[in-house]
Design a protein around this motif. Structure first.
Motif, PDB file in Angstrom:
ATOM      1  N   THR A  83       0.683  -1.198   0.111  1.00 29.92           N
ATOM      2  CA  THR A  83      -0.085  -0.016   0.063  1.00 29.92           C
ATOM      3  C   THR A  83       0.857   1.208  -0.114  1.00 29.92           C
ATOM      4  OG1 THR A  83      -1.739  -1.182   0.944  1.00 29.92           O
ATOM      5  CG2 THR A  83      -1.775   1.239   1.131  1.00 29.92           C
ATOM      6  N   ALA A  84       1.798   1.263   0.974  1.00 29.53           N
ATOM      7  CA  ALA A  84       2.726   2.221   1.015  1.00 29.53           C
ATOM      8  C   ALA A  84       3.499   2.548  -0.558  1.00 29.53           C
ATOM      9  CB  ALA A  84       4.003   2.180   1.858  1.00 29.53           C
ATOM     10  N   GLU A  85       3.935   1.632  -0.904  1.00 29.71           N
ATOM     11  CA  GLU A  85       4.650   1.670  -2.374  1.00 29.71           C
ATOM     12  C   GLU A  85       3.747   2.427  -3.324  1.00 29.71           C
ATOM     13  OE1 GLU A  85       5.671  -2.056  -3.332  1.00 29.71           O
ATOM     14  OE2 GLU A  85       7.366  -2.403  -1.731  1.00 29.71           O
ATOM     15  N   LEU A  86       2.318   1.987  -3.371  1.00 27.05           N
ATOM     16  CA  LEU A  86       1.161   2.239  -4.305  1.00 27.05           C
ATOM     17  C   LEU A  86       0.700   3.674  -4.289  1.00 27.05           C
ATOM     18  CD1 LEU A  86      -0.467  -1.075  -4.619  1.00 27.05           C
ATOM     19  CD2 LEU A  86       0.786   0.041  -6.585  1.00 27.05           C
ATOM     20  N   ILE A  87       0.371   4.247  -3.039  1.00 28.82           N
ATOM     21  CA  ILE A  87      -0.011   5.472  -2.734  1.00 28.82           C
ATOM     22  C   ILE A  87       0.507   6.645  -1.967  1.00 28.82           C
ATOM     23  CG2 ILE A  87      -2.234   4.109  -3.072  1.00 28.82           C
ATOM     24  CD1 ILE A  87      -3.035   4.433  -0.239  1.00 28.82           C
ATOM     25  N   LEU A  88       1.475   6.295  -1.348  1.00 30.55           N
ATOM     26  CA  LEU A  88       1.959   7.215  -0.496  1.00 30.55           C
ATOM     27  C   LEU A  88       2.370   8.376  -1.248  1.00 30.55           C
ATOM     28  CD1 LEU A  88       2.090   7.450   2.584  1.00 30.55           C
ATOM     29  CD2 LEU A  88       4.517   6.615   2.568  1.00 30.55           C
ATOM     30  N   GLU A  89       2.662   8.343  -2.271  1.00 35.07           N
ATOM     31  CA  GLU A  89       3.204   9.528  -3.079  1.00 35.07           C
ATOM     32  C   GLU A  89       2.285  10.148  -4.111  1.00 35.07           C
ATOM     33  OE1 GLU A  89       6.909   8.913  -5.177  1.00 35.07           O
ATOM     34  OE2 GLU A  89       7.925   8.495  -3.297  1.00 35.07           O
ATOM     35  N   ARG A  90       1.134   9.495  -3.970  1.00 33.00           N
ATOM     36  CA  ARG A  90      -0.185   9.818  -4.729  1.00 33.00           C
ATOM     37  C   ARG A  90      -1.085  10.442  -4.167  1.00 33.00           C
ATOM     38  NH1 ARG A  90       1.738   4.728  -7.447  1.00 33.00           N
ATOM     39  NH2 ARG A  90       2.039   5.061  -9.610  1.00 33.00           N
ATOM     40  N   ALA A  91      -1.188  10.702  -2.810  1.00 32.14           N
ATOM     41  CA  ALA A  91      -2.078  11.234  -2.100  1.00 32.14           C
ATOM     42  C   ALA A  91      -1.667  12.205  -1.337  1.00 32.14           C
ATOM     43  CB  ALA A  91      -3.199  10.395  -1.454  1.00 32.14           C
ATOM     44  N   PRO A  92      -2.435  13.352  -0.678  1.00 34.22           N
ATOM     45  CA  PRO A  92      -1.598  14.467   0.138  1.00 34.22           C
ATOM     46  C   PRO A  92      -1.815  14.071   1.432  1.00 34.22           C
ATOM     47  CG  PRO A  92      -3.783  15.345  -0.901  1.00 34.22           C
ATOM     48  CD  PRO A  92      -3.567  13.967  -1.546  1.00 34.22           C
ATOM     49  N   ARG A  93      -2.763  13.149   1.715  1.00 40.51           N
ATOM     50  CA  ARG A  93      -2.714  12.478   3.054  1.00 40.51           C
ATOM     51  C   ARG A  93      -3.240  10.972   3.050  1.00 40.51           C
ATOM     52  NH1 ARG A  93      -0.871  16.370   4.183  1.00 40.51           N
ATOM     53  NH2 ARG A  93      -1.517  17.808   5.806  1.00 40.51           N
ATOM     54  N   VAL A  94      -2.523  10.073   3.812  1.00 44.87           N
ATOM     55  CA  VAL A  94      -2.906   8.761   3.781  1.00 44.87           C
ATOM     56  C   VAL A  94      -2.878   8.250   5.176  1.00 44.87           C
ATOM     57  CG1 VAL A  94      -2.204   6.480   3.064  1.00 44.87           C
ATOM     58  CG2 VAL A  94      -1.789   8.040   1.586  1.00 44.87           C
ATOM     59  N   HIS A  95      -4.123   7.589   5.656  1.00 47.29           N
ATOM     60  CA  HIS A  95      -4.076   7.488   7.224  1.00 47.29           C
ATOM     61  C   HIS A  95      -4.245   5.683   7.120  1.00 47.29           C
ATOM     62  CE1 HIS A  95      -5.368  11.677   7.630  1.00 47.29           C
ATOM     63  NE2 HIS A  95      -4.625  11.642   8.652  1.00 47.29           N
ATOM     64  N   TRP A  96      -3.384   5.132   7.795  1.00 43.20           N
ATOM     65  CA  TRP A  96      -3.497   3.762   7.966  1.00 43.20           C
ATOM     66  C   TRP A  96      -4.632   3.255   9.144  1.00 43.20           C
ATOM     67  CZ3 TRP A  96      -2.052  -0.536   5.353  1.00 43.20           C
ATOM     68  CH2 TRP A  96      -2.198  -1.620   5.827  1.00 43.20           C
ATOM     69  N   TYR A  97      -5.395   2.459   8.671  1.00 44.71           N
ATOM     70  CA  TYR A  97      -6.364   1.986   9.631  1.00 44.71           C
ATOM     71  C   TYR A  97      -6.100   0.711  10.180  1.00 44.71           C
ATOM     72  CZ  TYR A  97     -10.949   0.760  11.777  1.00 44.71           C
ATOM     73  OH  TYR A  97     -11.785   0.227  12.692  1.00 44.71           O
ATOM     74  N   SER A  98      -5.710   0.584  11.518  1.00 47.31           N
ATOM     75  CA  SER A  98      -5.833   1.123  12.468  1.00 47.31           C
ATOM     76  C   SER A  98      -4.277   1.007  13.125  1.00 47.31           C
ATOM     77  CB  SER A  98      -6.780   1.364  13.269  1.00 47.31           C
ATOM     78  OG  SER A  98      -7.112  -0.025  13.981  1.00 47.31           O
ATOM     79  N   LEU A  99      -4.363   1.706  14.458  1.00 45.56           N
ATOM     80  CA  LEU A  99      -3.246   1.311  15.412  1.00 45.56           C
ATOM     81  C   LEU A  99      -3.495   0.025  16.329  1.00 45.56           C
ATOM     82  CD1 LEU A  99      -0.407   2.011  17.009  1.00 45.56           C
ATOM     83  CD2 LEU A  99      -1.885   3.320  18.565  1.00 45.56           C
ATOM     84  N   PHE A 100      -4.893  -0.039  16.792  1.00 46.46           N
ATOM     85  CA  PHE A 100      -5.308  -0.817  17.767  1.00 46.46           C
ATOM     86  C   PHE A 100      -6.564  -1.890  16.914  1.00 46.46           C
ATOM     87  CE2 PHE A 100      -4.263   2.225  20.979  1.00 46.46           C
ATOM     88  CZ  PHE A 100      -3.401   1.676  21.649  1.00 46.46           C
TER      89      PHE A 100
END
Length: 294
Positions: free
Chosen positions: A130-147
């Motif tokens: 996921t990080a490879e595919l979209i991290l540079e393609r969107a101004p904000r990316v929030h991973w769901y979730s911590l817990f």
């Protein structure tokens, strides 16, 4: 501490908005227009349309017809291709492109995640891909979730156990197990921060708040998405809890999501119901923004 305000959550998902009561989303559009104006009158924060799930450009065009997109500065999408969506993970760039073609707004990914329901190795792969595919393609990316969601708590979904294994995936989306033990994917998360943020919902009087803040700091997280519930605002002690939660989150750039209808203020008594008066939701958004935006 608030850098952005998100208006509702997954409005095209029946688990979060009862569009059987609002089949053309006209009430939702009016609510976004009122809330967007109310927030803008209080502070200069980015106003984001609640992340849509499923990703549906036609739905965004419909909201545009209602004037709702004129009241926000960005739109957001949610995607879970390894768990619930009917498309493969490598289609992420194409999915973002089709949304960009439908709107003039920046497109955020306010929830993306992979459960460890089948195997932790699947989540580990999903995080890195996921990080490879979209991290540079969107101004904000929030991973769901911590817990992980505690098994004693219900997941916010309309089908519950009728969904079969799909329901139980809701409980395995975290980087940390319910007992606090790290999963395999956790060891990679700091490789992508601070560009990669986290979406973590803190429930009313959530005992995980302090541990959550400690883990977010340890992982180098800067961008955090969470929520303040309109329904919870009628609970005894709500203001004190909101203050405690937002004070604890001061170190982060917070996107706060306003959502959930109080039962006594809905067209029907349920948190997914359209409100009887959209202005009441707008008033809640204004109060929270006035209190916590700087």
């Amino acid at each position: 501490m608030i850098e952005a305000v998100m208006l509702w959550n997954e409005p095209n998902n029946l688990s979060h908005w009862d569009f059987q009561l609002d089949p053309q989303w006209a009430t939702f559009g009016a609510m976004v227009r009122a809330a967007g104006a109310a927030v803008a009158a209080e502070a200069e924060v980015t106003r984001v349309l609640g992340g849509i799930s499923p990703i549906d450009p036609a739905f965004l065009r419909l909201l545009g017809d209602h004037g709702a997109l004129d009241a926000v500065d960005a739109v957001a999408v949610h995607g879970f291709p390894l768990d619930w969506n009917h498309w493969p993970i490598h289609e992420w760039p194409a999915r973002l492109d089709e949304v960009r073609a439908a709107v003039r707004h920046p497109v955020w990914v306010s929830e993306v995640g992979v459960s460890s329901f089948g195997a932790e190795e699947v989540q580990e792969f999903g995080l890195r891909r996921t990080a490879e595919l979209i991290l540079e393609r969107a101004p904000r990316v929030h991973w769901y979730s911590l817990f992980d969601l505690p098994r004693a708590w219900p997941a916010t979904t309309r089908h519950r156990e009728a969904e079969g294994s799909s329901y139980y995936r809701h409980f395995y989306m975290g980087l940390l197990r319910e007992d606090g033990a790290p999963k395999l994917a956790l060891r990679h998360f700091a490789d992508y921060t601070p560009a990669l943020g986290i979406c973590q919902w803190f429930h009313f009087q959530d005992p995980r708040l302090d541990d959550g803040v400690a883990w977010l700091r340890k992982l180098g997280v800067k961008k955090l998405r969470t929520g303040l519930s309109w329904a919870d605002s009628f609970r005894e002690g709500a203001e004190a809890w909101f203050d405690r939660q937002m004070r604890a989150l001061e170190p982060f750039d917070v996107t706060v999501t306003y959502c959930f209808t109080p039962e006594h203020r809905g067209v029907r008594p349920h948190h997914t119901s359209p409100p009887q008066r959209v202005e009441e939701f707008a008033d809640f958004c204004a109060r929270m923004t006035r209190r916590y935006a700087r």
